[in-house]
Write a protein that holds these residues in place. Structure first.
Motif, PDB file in Angstrom:
ATOM      1  N   ASP A 192      50.952  54.388  94.371  1.00 21.58           N
ATOM      2  CA  ASP A 192      51.501  53.415  93.427  1.00 21.58           C
ATOM      3  C   ASP A 192      52.885  53.782  92.897  1.00 21.58           C
ATOM      4  N   TYR A 193      53.619  54.624  93.626  1.00 20.06           N
ATOM      5  CA  TYR A 193      54.988  54.960  93.222  1.00 20.06           C
ATOM      6  C   TYR A 193      55.967  54.388  94.243  1.00 20.06           C
ATOM      7  N   LEU A 194      57.115  53.976  93.738  1.00 16.95           N
ATOM      8  CA  LEU A 194      58.166  53.443  94.598  1.00 16.95           C
ATOM      9  C   LEU A 194      59.519  53.980  94.157  1.00 16.95           C
ATOM     10  N   PHE A 195      60.450  54.005  95.097  1.00  8.88           N
ATOM     11  CA  PHE A 195      61.858  54.235  94.765  1.00  8.88           C
ATOM     12  C   PHE A 195      62.532  52.869  94.745  1.00  8.88           C
ATOM     13  N   ALA A 196      63.140  52.532  93.606  1.00 11.69           N
ATOM     14  CA  ALA A 196      63.719  51.204  93.414  1.00 11.69           C
ATOM     15  C   ALA A 196      65.193  51.306  93.050  1.00 11.69           C
ATOM     16  N   ARG A 197      65.960  50.358  93.564  1.00 10.32           N
ATOM     17  CA  ARG A 197      67.390  50.289  93.253  1.00 10.32           C
ATOM     18  C   ARG A 197      67.665  48.900  92.695  1.00 10.32           C
ATOM     19  N   GLU A 198      68.109  48.826  91.451  1.00 10.17           N
ATOM     20  CA  GLU A 198      68.303  47.544  90.791  1.00 10.17           C
ATOM     21  C   GLU A 198      69.510  46.807  91.363  1.00 10.17           C
ATOM     22  N   ASP A 199      69.482  45.498  91.181  1.00 11.39           N
ATOM     23  CA  ASP A 199      70.550  44.651  91.707  1.00 11.39           C
ATOM     24  C   ASP A 199      71.684  44.547  90.689  1.00 11.39           C
ATOM     25  N   ARG A 200      72.351  45.648  90.513  1.00 12.59           N
ATOM     26  CA  ARG A 200      73.526  45.684  89.630  1.00 12.59           C
ATOM     27  C   ARG A 200      74.552  46.647  90.211  1.00 12.59           C
ATOM     28  N   LYS A 201      75.777  46.499  89.806  1.00 14.12           N
ATOM     29  CA  LYS A 201      76.869  47.294  90.353  1.00 14.12           C
ATOM     30  C   LYS A 201      76.633  48.780  90.097  1.00 14.12           C
ATOM     31  N   ASP A 202      76.858  49.584  91.133  1.00 11.84           N
ATOM     32  CA  ASP A 202      76.773  51.053  91.058  1.00 11.84           C
ATOM     33  C   ASP A 202      75.375  51.562  90.719  1.00 11.84           C
ATOM     34  N   SER A 203      74.347  50.738  90.901  1.00 14.32           N
ATOM     35  CA  SER A 203      72.993  51.216  90.610  1.00 14.32           C
ATOM     36  C   SER A 203      72.532  52.200  91.672  1.00 14.32           C
ATOM     37  N   GLN A 204      71.673  53.134  91.276  1.00  9.23           N
ATOM     38  CA  GLN A 204      71.098  54.114  92.188  1.00  9.23           C
ATOM     39  C   GLN A 204      69.574  53.997  92.103  1.00  9.23           C
ATOM     40  N   TYR A 205      68.884  54.793  92.929  1.00  4.01           N
ATOM     41  CA  TYR A 205      67.420  54.741  92.966  1.00  4.01           C
ATOM     42  C   TYR A 205      66.801  55.415  91.748  1.00  4.01           C
ATOM     43  N   THR A 206      65.700  54.827  91.277  1.00  5.17           N
ATOM     44  CA  THR A 206      64.853  55.487  90.287  1.00  5.17           C
ATOM     45  C   THR A 206      63.417  55.488  90.823  1.00  5.17           C
ATOM     46  N   LEU A 207      62.616  56.407  90.330  1.00  6.06           N
ATOM     47  CA  LEU A 207      61.198  56.456  90.679  1.00  6.06           C
ATOM     48  C   LEU A 207      60.435  55.613  89.669  1.00  6.06           C
ATOM     49  N   ILE A 208      59.669  54.606  90.150  1.00  3.25           N
ATOM     50  CA  ILE A 208      58.949  53.723  89.242  1.00  3.25           C
ATOM     51  C   ILE A 208      57.484  53.634  89.674  1.00  3.25           C
ATOM     52  N   ASP A 209      56.624  53.146  88.771  1.00  2.00           N
ATOM     53  CA  ASP A 209      55.237  52.860  89.127  1.00  2.00           C
ATOM     54  C   ASP A 209      55.082  51.354  89.314  1.00  2.00           C
ATOM     55  N   MET A 210      53.861  50.883  89.566  1.00  2.00           N
ATOM     56  CA  MET A 210      53.635  49.477  89.859  1.00  2.00           C
ATOM     57  C   MET A 210      53.852  48.582  88.642  1.00  2.00           C
ATOM     58  N   GLU A 211      53.877  49.181  87.433  1.00  2.00           N
ATOM     59  CA  GLU A 211      54.201  48.408  86.239  1.00  2.00           C
ATOM     60  C   GLU A 211      55.696  48.431  85.959  1.00  2.00           C
ATOM     61  N   GLU A 212      56.454  49.019  86.891  1.00  2.00           N
ATOM     62  CA  GLU A 212      57.919  49.132  86.828  1.00  2.00           C
ATOM     63  C   GLU A 212      58.390  50.061  85.715  1.00  2.00           C
ATOM     64  N   ASN A 213      57.501  50.951  85.281  1.00  2.00           N
ATOM     65  CA  ASN A 213      57.931  51.990  84.347  1.00  2.00           C
ATOM     66  C   ASN A 213      58.685  53.068  85.115  1.00  2.00           C
ATOM     67  N   GLN A 214      59.837  53.487  84.582  1.00  2.00           N
ATOM     68  CA  GLN A 214      60.580  54.545  85.254  1.00  2.00           C
ATOM     69  C   GLN A 214      59.899  55.880  85.029  1.00  2.00           C
ATOM     70  N   ILE A 215      59.760  56.651  86.121  1.00  2.00           N
ATOM     71  CA  ILE A 215      59.181  57.991  86.053  1.00  2.00           C
ATOM     72  C   ILE A 215      60.336  58.984  86.001  1.00  2.00           C
ATOM     73  N   GLY A 216      60.435  59.728  84.922  1.00  2.00           N
ATOM     74  CA  GLY A 216      61.581  60.602  84.742  1.00  2.00           C
ATOM     75  C   GLY A 216      62.781  59.816  84.242  1.00  2.00           C
ATOM     76  N   THR A 217      63.895  60.484  84.096  1.00  2.00           N
ATOM     77  CA  THR A 217      65.082  59.840  83.525  1.00  2.00           C
ATOM     78  C   THR A 217      66.265  59.781  84.479  1.00  2.00           C
ATOM     79  N   ASP A 218      66.150  60.419  85.637  1.00  2.00           N
ATOM     80  CA  ASP A 218      67.295  60.526  86.544  1.00  2.00           C
ATOM     81  C   ASP A 218      67.385  59.357  87.509  1.00  2.00           C
ATOM     82  N   GLU A 219      68.593  59.198  88.080  1.00  2.00           N
ATOM     83  CA  GLU A 219      68.834  58.281  89.176  1.00  2.00           C
ATOM     84  C   GLU A 219      69.260  59.092  90.391  1.00  2.00           C
TER      85      GLU A 219
END
Length: 612
Positions: A300-327
């Motif tokens: 239930d974990y994914l690496f996600a990259r938001e649709d915004r300028k200069d966005s990077q990957y974050t680790l999220i769960d299926m509720e879209e909560n970010q895991i950790g604080t880094d990109e």
């Protein structure tokens, strides 16, 4: 439920698969211009800066690295690398299984064990040489023997005979393939409905056969019992999921333009603007708002990259909560407890499933979890007897071509033999007396010709009558009701045949002698009567000719081939096998409505083959 009918869109022979690879160590560099070392999936350094060329990942306690000559050498998991054995290989693949595919210079494909000992040599299957092989997926490696594909296990035993025109690598315990009995329909869009794709188990049993249709493509790979299928009937492709029987699990819709990954009863989909997650029932679990989205292969974990300028990957769960604080700029999947990620430019770290840094006692400038070495292997050995068998020489012709077929059927057969490189349009043959193409057998390029005694096609004329005039107008073209007089192949001296031209000639001579009565013979040529037809075989130094059909046997002089040196061309002016003038019509006046002119059907189309 209505069955899906799909037009094949095969992934091809790929070594990648969804099942988790048992990676133990990965190649890495600790500085930009540094040599390569090895680091474990948990971030433990085995050694740094030992190899100039990037090694493969380590599995089953072994990895490969290239030496200064670009040859692969085998290594174990020692703190100071020491080569295992002394053999060097032109090709080598990672130890996905307890054996690995390799190719030693000038030899067939082999499987070696962890000590570098040869356990399997891939020779012949039913008289056809195995010329290609992939690395393993789910215990099987795909092979090519003659023109067709099958599968072997790590013991080299044939699990699925090479009887398939196209195959995809095993995944989810299933293989998708097209049997050779449907080959003749694949090149014609109007006959695709006669084709079925076969779903097999990894034990070789047929699970289902599903019909194809022009407006549907299939992904060719199963995951969790489903396969991606595409409806391409509209202006925009739509994706859905089918089961092993070709029945819809999830029908295509305008909301799903593509499906990229399947895992845990869910899949990542693209709606034309962004990526999201959906379950097999079509429920949207994550709205398609991301610029990029990948399963992290941790529940239930994914690496996600938001649709915004200069966005990077974050680790999220299926509720879209970010895991950790880094990109992260780049991410690898989780192999066990940890995943390697690039936090800053050229600065890699390891994180756990809470997004926390794992203590690593080195800088990591670069790391690679996809370094598998070679994934497709090519024999460097030519079994001349197997090559001759591939021509299917018989009393009625060769390669499935005969002098008994009419022009239209001959063109269709040539098109299949030459993998679609021959045009099937009649207007292309109005000023030609031969159908020419190129094929590949045992990785040898071969020129093929069907030769006629007259032009193969003609214009269809319609009389136009006016008040003060009349003229003929070309309204189409058709094949004439004629048959070829000869079938001819020419095999040029090329790398894999270096030093084997005489041996190959002898094998051809022995084969045609078994078919009929020898009329003339010497060391490098033979003329054999086969019923009302004849075979001519000759080694001309730089090429070998095999001709079947209506030959002027009384006037063919084979003495020029008595003494032949490989690589030195022979003057063949005295051995013309033509029964009549079979020129391609140079100088003839082409029909003004014929865009092909004189040239198109005479030019060979180079096949699209990548041996890298």
């Amino acid at each position: 439920m209505k069955k899906i009918i799909a037009l094949l869109a095969f992934v091809g022979l790929l070594a990648s698969c969804d099942n988790e690879l048992s990676i133990e160590y990965m190649p890495f560099r600790d500085k930009e211009d540094g040599n390569w070392g090895m680091i474990s999936k948990d971030g433990d350094v085995l050694f740094t800066g030992e190899f100039k060329h990037e090694p493969t990942v380590a599995m089953h306690g072994r990895y490969w690295a290239k030496n200064g000559d670009g040859k692969w050498e085998l290594y174990g998991l020692d703190a100071k690398p020491e080569q295992i054995g002394k053999t060097q290989y032109d090709q080598a693949g990672a130890f996905i299984e307890s054996v690995a595919p390799v190719v030693e210079h000038g030899k067939p494909i082999q499987f070696v064990d962890k000590d570098g000992e040869v356990k399997v040599t891939l020779g012949n299957v039913d008289g056809q040489q195995i010329t290609e092989c992939t690395n393993f997926s789910e215990g099987l490696a795909a092979i090519k023997a003659g023109k067709y594909y099958g599968f072997v296990d790590k013991s080299g035993d044939v699990v699925i005979k090479p009887e398939y025109v196209e195959v995809c690598m095993p995944n989810d315990g299933k293989i998708v393939a097209i049997h050779k009995k449907y080959e003749k329909y694949l090149a014609n869009d109007d006959e695709v409905s006669k084709v079925k794709y076969t779903v097999l188990s990894t034990s070789g049993s047929v699970l289902s056969e599903v019909s194809l249709k022009k407006d549907y493509n299939i992904g060719g790979k199963f995951s969790e019992g489903v396969m991606v299928a595409y409806d391409k009937s509209g202006s925009k492709s739509q994706a859905g999921l089918v089961d092993v029987d070709g029945e819809w699990v999830l029908r295509p819709s305008s909301k799903v333009r593509d499906i990229t990954e399947v895992l845990g009863g869910k899949f990542i989909f693209f709606d034309g603007d962004g990526y999201g997650v959906m379950d097999f029932d079509g429920n949207v679990l994550i709205r398609p708002k991301y610029k990029a989205l990948h399963f992290a292969f941790k529940k239930d974990y994914l690496f996600a990259r938001e649709d915004r300028k200069d966005s990077q990957y974050t680790l999220i769960d299926m509720e879209e909560n970010q895991i950790g604080t880094d990109e992260y700029y780049i991410t690898c999947r989780f192999y066990g407890k940890y995943a390697a990620v690039m936090r800053d430019k050229n600065n890699w770290i390891f994180i756990n499933s809470k997004g926390e840094d794992q203590d690593v006692k080195t800088d990591i400038y670069n790391i690679d979890d996809e370094s598998l070495g070679d994934t497709r292997f090519y024999s460097q050995y030519v079994d001349v007897n197997a090559l001759v068998n591939s021509f299917n020489l018989g009393k009625d012709g060769m390669l499935g071509l005969t002098v008994g077929e009419n022009a239209e059927n001959t063109v269709a057969t040539m098109r299949r033999v030459c993998d679609g490189s021959v045009t099937d349009e009649a207007r292309g043959y109005v000023y030609n007396q031969s159908v020419s193409g190129r094929m590949t057998l045992s990785r040898i390029d071969i020129n093929v010709d069907a030769i006629f005694d007259d032009y193969i096609a003609e214009a269809i004329e319609e009389q136009v009558q006016g008040t003060f005039f009349s003229y003929s107008k070309t309204v189409g073209h058709k094949f004439k009701d004629i048959k070829p007089s000869q079938i001819s192949v020419m095999i040029k001296k090329q790398d894999l045949l270096d030093g084997k031209m005489a041996e190959l000639t002898t094998a051809f001579i022995n084969k045609v002698k078994s078919l009929g009565k020898v009329l003339k013979e010497n060391k490098n040529a033979v003329l054999v009567s086969v019923g009302q037809q004849a075979y001519f075989v000759a080694n001309a130094g730089t090429e070998i000719y095999v001709v079947y059909g209506n030959l002027d046997t009384d006037n063919i002089d084979i003495s020029a081939y008595q003494n032949v040196e490989e690589g030195s061309p022979v003057d063949t002016s005295g051995t013309d096998t033509s029964s009549t003038d079979t020129s391609s019509g140079e100088g003839a006046e082409p029909d003004s409505d014929d865009p092909y002119g004189l040239d198109a059907p005479c030019d060979y189309t180079e096949p699209d083959v990548d041996y890298d």
